[in-house]
Design an enzyme around this catalytic site. Structure first.
Site, short mmCIF file in Angstrom:
data_model
loop_
_atom_site.label_atom_id
_atom_site.label_comp_id
_atom_site.label_asym_id
_atom_site.label_seq_id
_atom_site.Cartn_x
_atom_site.Cartn_y
_atom_site.Cartn_z
N HIS A 1 -0.01 4.09 0.10
CA HIS A 1 0.05 5.04 0.92
C HIS A 1 0.22 5.00 2.05
CE1 HIS A 1 -2.48 8.63 2.40
NE2 HIS A 1 -2.81 7.56 3.12
N LYS A 2 0.19 3.98 2.81
CA LYS A 2 0.99 3.44 3.86
C LYS A 2 2.09 3.94 3.92
CE LYS A 2 -2.31 -0.45 5.74
NZ LYS A 2 -1.65 -1.98 6.41
N ASN B 1 1.22 -1.21 -0.43
CA ASN B 1 0.01 -0.10 -0.16
C ASN B 1 0.65 1.46 0.17
OD1 ASN B 1 -1.28 2.29 0.21
ND2 ASN B 1 -2.60 0.59 2.02
N ASP C 1 -1.66 -5.59 12.19
CA ASP C 1 -2.78 -6.26 11.67
C ASP C 1 -3.53 -5.36 12.80
OD1 ASP C 1 -4.37 -7.78 10.95
OD2 ASP C 1 -3.68 -9.73 12.03
N ASP D 1 -15.48 1.53 8.83
CA ASP D 1 -14.98 2.89 8.89
C ASP D 1 -16.95 3.75 8.61
OD1 ASP D 1 -12.12 3.29 9.35
OD2 ASP D 1 -11.61 4.41 7.65
N LYS E 1 -9.07 11.22 9.96
CA LYS E 1 -8.41 10.26 10.36
C LYS E 1 -7.52 9.83 11.34
CE LYS E 1 -9.46 5.34 9.18
NZ LYS E 1 -9.33 4.19 8.95
N HIS F 1 -6.01 4.59 15.46
CA HIS F 1 -5.69 3.88 15.80
C HIS F 1 -4.24 3.19 15.33
CE1 HIS F 1 -8.01 2.35 13.00
NE2 HIS F 1 -7.33 1.13 12.87
#
Length: 193
Positions: free
Chosen positions: A12-13, A10, A69, A152, A172, A177
């Site tokens: 973006h992450k 990913n 996770d 979400d 967000k 988390h």
């Protein structure tokens, strides 16, 4: 340590965490190291799955690595869907079907308390450290919002009047988390420099 693998593809992450780390540590994706494996996630806990993924990369590719996770844990459902969040309604991992299953199970339940929990497993030179991020909230009675992903649209974080799916990604990330777990990881890595 100048390179670190994040067990994800990913982008973006990856970019988000690279930004937080600055230029001292260069993050690599699974594609960057030539890993196209279906990395196992066979453990009964978030902690176990995160560790399984990070150790898999460390042992197979010999690279320092971290993996995460995440699960939605609903109090009235005994912590479900938890480690099975992505495939709660079946192996096809449909977010729509997963949300529908939660809403159906919660239809007549008054206690709507829930939390999102992320666990990050960091493996450096064969030694593991874990970081956790939690955001408390409740399950809505219907979907609200179109942004975000997963659960979400049905999760309302404590202290807010908008679901995660009604917030911008920036809003967000400030309270999420994953954002909280990543902040702990980044603090730890910066102390290693």
């Amino acid at each position: 340590m100048t390179e670190l693998v994040f067990a994800t593809n990913n982008r973006h992450k990856l970019e988000e965490i690279q930004h937080l780390l600055g230029d001292k540590i260069h993050l690599l994706s699974l594609t960057d190291i030539g890993c196209f494996d279906d990395i196992p996630e066979n453990q009964p806990t978030l902690e176990g799955n995160a560790a399984e993924k990070s150790f898999y990369i460390y042992r197979k590719f010999g690279k320092n690595c971290f993996a995460d996770d995440t699960g939605l844990e609903i109090e009235a459902l005994g912590g479900e869907p938890g480690v099975y969040s992505a495939r709660y309604a079946g192996e096809e991992k449909s977010p729509e079907a997963n949300m529908a299953k939660v809403l159906e199970k919660m239809a007549k339940i008054k206690n709507r308390k829930a939390r999102f929990r992320t666990v990050i497993s960091l493996v450096i030179d064969g030694r593991e450290v874990q970081f956790e991020g939690i955001v408390e909230g409740k399950i809505l009675t219907e979907r609200r919002g179109t942004d975000g992903f997963g659960y979400d649209p049905i999760f309302l974080p404590d202290g807010f009047d908008r679901s995660f799916a009604e917030m911008t990604i920036h809003e967000k990330n400030q309270i999420s988390h994953r954002g909280r777990a990543v902040a702990r990881l980044v603090d730890y890595l910066k102390k290693l420099e």
